[in-house]
Write an enzyme that holds these catalytic residues in place. Structure first.
Site, PDB file in Angstrom:
ATOM      1  N   TYR A 291       0.800  -1.119  -0.095  1.00  0.00           N
ATOM      2  CA  TYR A 291      -0.070  -0.311  -0.173  1.00  0.00           C
ATOM      3  C   TYR A 291       0.932   1.661   0.086  1.00  0.00           C
ATOM      4  O   TYR A 291       1.299   1.479   1.178  1.00  0.00           O
ATOM      5  CB  TYR A 291      -0.795   0.048   0.921  1.00  0.00           C
ATOM      6  CG  TYR A 291      -1.591   1.093   0.975  1.00  0.00           C
ATOM      7  CD1 TYR A 291      -3.295   0.670   0.470  1.00  0.00           C
ATOM      8  CD2 TYR A 291      -1.932   2.088   1.335  1.00  0.00           C
ATOM      9  CE1 TYR A 291      -4.194   2.032   0.458  1.00  0.00           C
ATOM     10  CE2 TYR A 291      -2.347   3.642   1.312  1.00  0.00           C
ATOM     11  CZ  TYR A 291      -3.991   2.932   0.846  1.00  0.00           C
ATOM     12  OH  TYR A 291      -4.927   3.978   1.530  1.00  0.00           O
ATOM     13  N   TYR A 343      -5.852   6.783  -6.544  1.00  0.00           N
ATOM     14  CA  TYR A 343      -6.235   6.613  -5.196  1.00  0.00           C
ATOM     15  C   TYR A 343      -7.374   5.930  -4.870  1.00  0.00           C
ATOM     16  O   TYR A 343      -8.302   6.764  -4.376  1.00  0.00           O
ATOM     17  CB  TYR A 343      -5.527   7.798  -4.808  1.00  0.00           C
ATOM     18  CG  TYR A 343      -5.614   7.485  -3.160  1.00  0.00           C
ATOM     19  CD1 TYR A 343      -4.340   6.484  -2.082  1.00  0.00           C
ATOM     20  CD2 TYR A 343      -6.164   8.463  -1.936  1.00  0.00           C
ATOM     21  CE1 TYR A 343      -4.266   6.584  -1.324  1.00  0.00           C
ATOM     22  CE2 TYR A 343      -6.092   8.317  -1.242  1.00  0.00           C
ATOM     23  CZ  TYR A 343      -5.830   7.440  -0.293  1.00  0.00           C
ATOM     24  OH  TYR A 343      -5.704   6.830   0.921  1.00  0.00           O
TER      25      TYR A 343
END
Lengths: 390, 136
Positions: A291, A343
């Site tokens: 991540y 995102y």
């Protein structure tokens, strides 16, 4: 049978385009992504009976069910800290729901207009409130607001303790951008970045530069999770959850201000059993999906999930070429990641992991069998090992 | 000019903020294990004892880490950038650390482990805030 290992698989993936302004509602983004994932799986409304959502997602599961015509929901739940802590966690919730027989097939999704601000406030703009309560009352009055600023404190500490340098952070950003340039769907496609570009990008919160920070995006992304038994009858090659874990602890009691001197943290907790549960070692991982909200946090995950020892990520990374498809030995975020694809709070990384293990990625890692996928650290987090069929 | 947010004291944290208004750092010390804790908590972080006393602690410490904020993400930061947010390791206990802002120095003067001391500055709403400066 004492873990989630091999009791659930991802059978459908779907997403919208990733943009700065979707021009439609967050509900529409969610419905489009979920509908695409259901078509990908070959599942109709009557086949899907659960929804796992991120706490921060504005969409109401029952409203989604109404729009998509799902006749019955037998499971609904949400992952706290999602946000960045949510991507793997929602898939795990879905996995646990199907593994226990409580539901047949469960949606995990994320949809938001975070960049345009039409529904979700821009995270990079932080909180504009004139009061600060709870844990923020010990941070914001001093001028500490945004996630970037908070993780900058940990980044500086890591540089001090271990000699990590900004160029090591930059190597991660460059790798993600490299992959975005091989992905026409990526927001940063057609915008190459070199390490010099990274090093000359402006400071946001020293030592964090602009190019250490993820994008802001409008879009939707979803996956469908069901049991291995059910997956056999579906359209796609199933991708198995070989292991999964959530992690949090008292160390996270100051929002995103992180204590990296402590031996344990959310990532070490989430990762503790993963490799044992999956029955593999780190060397078996073919492709990495870490991540990538902020590059120093990606670097720390390498250490905290045991790909290298604490303090050795800078040597593990080197010039970063090992992260680059097709020649690197450990390609990282092969569709561009949160940093350069879009995102969607990591859900787009999960989708790309599934493509890799189906063998359908644009940047296909040869014979990819195992992918390591994480949610964001610096908040309570989650991580999983996904396995494709041999 | 806009200001940084005003702290809204949590239930149970009022003695800390009252201490600031008197010009001292006042933290909770556990009556059972004697450990100081931060942030304020309704029960001891180390031994779960409920009894504690609010105690004035020395306003000195060292810089544990810091960031120089150059991009204003809050209206209150416009006109204040660059400014330095610090995590202070307080001298009172080795694992006691708090977030604050470093004042009376240039960003390039900050170094790891530099000794600092508390200095109080009023938020425009009147609440005193504990800031830190380098001990020279």
């Amino acid at each position: 049978m004492n873990s989630i290992s091999d009791r659930a698989c991802i059978v459908g993936i779907g997403h919208t385009e990733y943009s700065k302004d979707s021009g439609r509602s967050e509900l529409k983004l969610a419905c489009e992504a979920i509908s695409a994932a259901m078509r990908d799986a070959g599942l109709g409304p009557g086949d899907v009976d659960g929804i796992a959502k991120y706490t921060m997602d504005n969409n109401d599961p029952i409203e989604i069910a109404r729009c998509l015509g799902l006749p019955s929901l037998r499971f609904f739940g949400e992952v706290a800290y999602g946000g960045g802590g949510g991507p793997v966690g929602t898939v795990m919730l879905a996995a646990m729901a199907v593994a226990t027989g409580q539901a047949k097939a469960v949606i995990a999704f994320r949809a938001m207009n975070e960049r345009s601000g039409r529904g979700t406030p821009r995270f990079g703009q932080a909180m504009v409130a004139d009061t600060a309560a709870g844990p923020m009352s010990y941070l914001a009055p001093y001028g500490l607001f945004s996630p970037a600023q908070m993780v900058a404190l940990a980044a500086r500490r890591h540089m001090h303790l271990y000699g990590t340098e900004s160029r090591h952070f930059g190597a991660i950003a460059v790798a993600c951008r490299h992959h975005a340039n091989l992905n026409p769907d990526a927001m940063m496609h057609g915008r190459p970045m070199t390490i010099d570009d990274h090093q000359s990008s402006r400071m946001i919160s020293d030592p964090l530069r602009l190019l250490d920070c993820c994008l802001e995006t409008d879009g939707g992304a979803a996956v469908i999770v069901t049991t291995p038994e059910r997956a056999r009858d579906l359209r796609q090659k199933p991708v198995f959850m070989a292991a999964g874990g959530l992690g949090g602890g008292g160390w996270n009691n100051r929002f995103m201000v992180r204590d990296i001197d402590a031996p344990d943290n959310e990532a070490t907790v989430a990762g503790r059993r993963l490799f044992a549960d999956a029955g593999i070692s780190h060397d078996d991982i073919d492709v990495l999906f870490l991540y990538d909200h902020f590059t120093p946090m990606v670097l720390m995950q390498l250490e905290e999930y045991g790909f290298c020892a604490r303090g050795e990520a800078k040597d593990f990374i080197g010039d970063g070429s090992r992260f680059l498809w097709p020649h690197g030995d450990l390609p990282l975020n092969t569709s561009g990641g949160n940093l350069s694809e879009g995102y969607l709070h990591g859900m787009q990384n999960i989708i790309e992991a599934v493509r890799q293990l189906r063998g359908t990625a644009r940047t296909q890692v040869q014979d990819a069998r195992y992918a390591f996928v994480t949610a964001g650290n610096a908040v309570p987090t989650s991580a999983m090992i996904l396995r494709g069929e041999a | 000019m806009s200001t940084f947010p005003r702290p809204v004291p949590e239930y149970g944290s009022e003695p800390f903020w009252a201490g600031c208004n008197e010009g001292v750092l006042r933290f909770q010390r556990c009556a059972a294990c004697q450990k100081l804790r931060w942030h304020p908590a309704p029960i001891c972080t180390y031994c779960q004892a409920e009894d504690c006393a609010w105690e004035t602690i020395p306003g000195t410490g060292r810089i544990h880490t810091w960031t120089v904020i150059t991009h204003p993400v809050h209206p209150g930061a416009v006109g204040k950038v660059p400014y330095v947010v610090v995590e202070i390791a307080l001298d009172a206990q080795s694992d006691l650390r708090m977030i604050s802002r470093l004042v009376e120095c240039e960003p390039d003067e900050v170094t790891m482990a530099a000794p600092v001391e508390v200095v109080f500055e009023a938020h425009p709403d009147g609440q005193q805030l504990p800031l830190f400066r380098l001990r020279r």
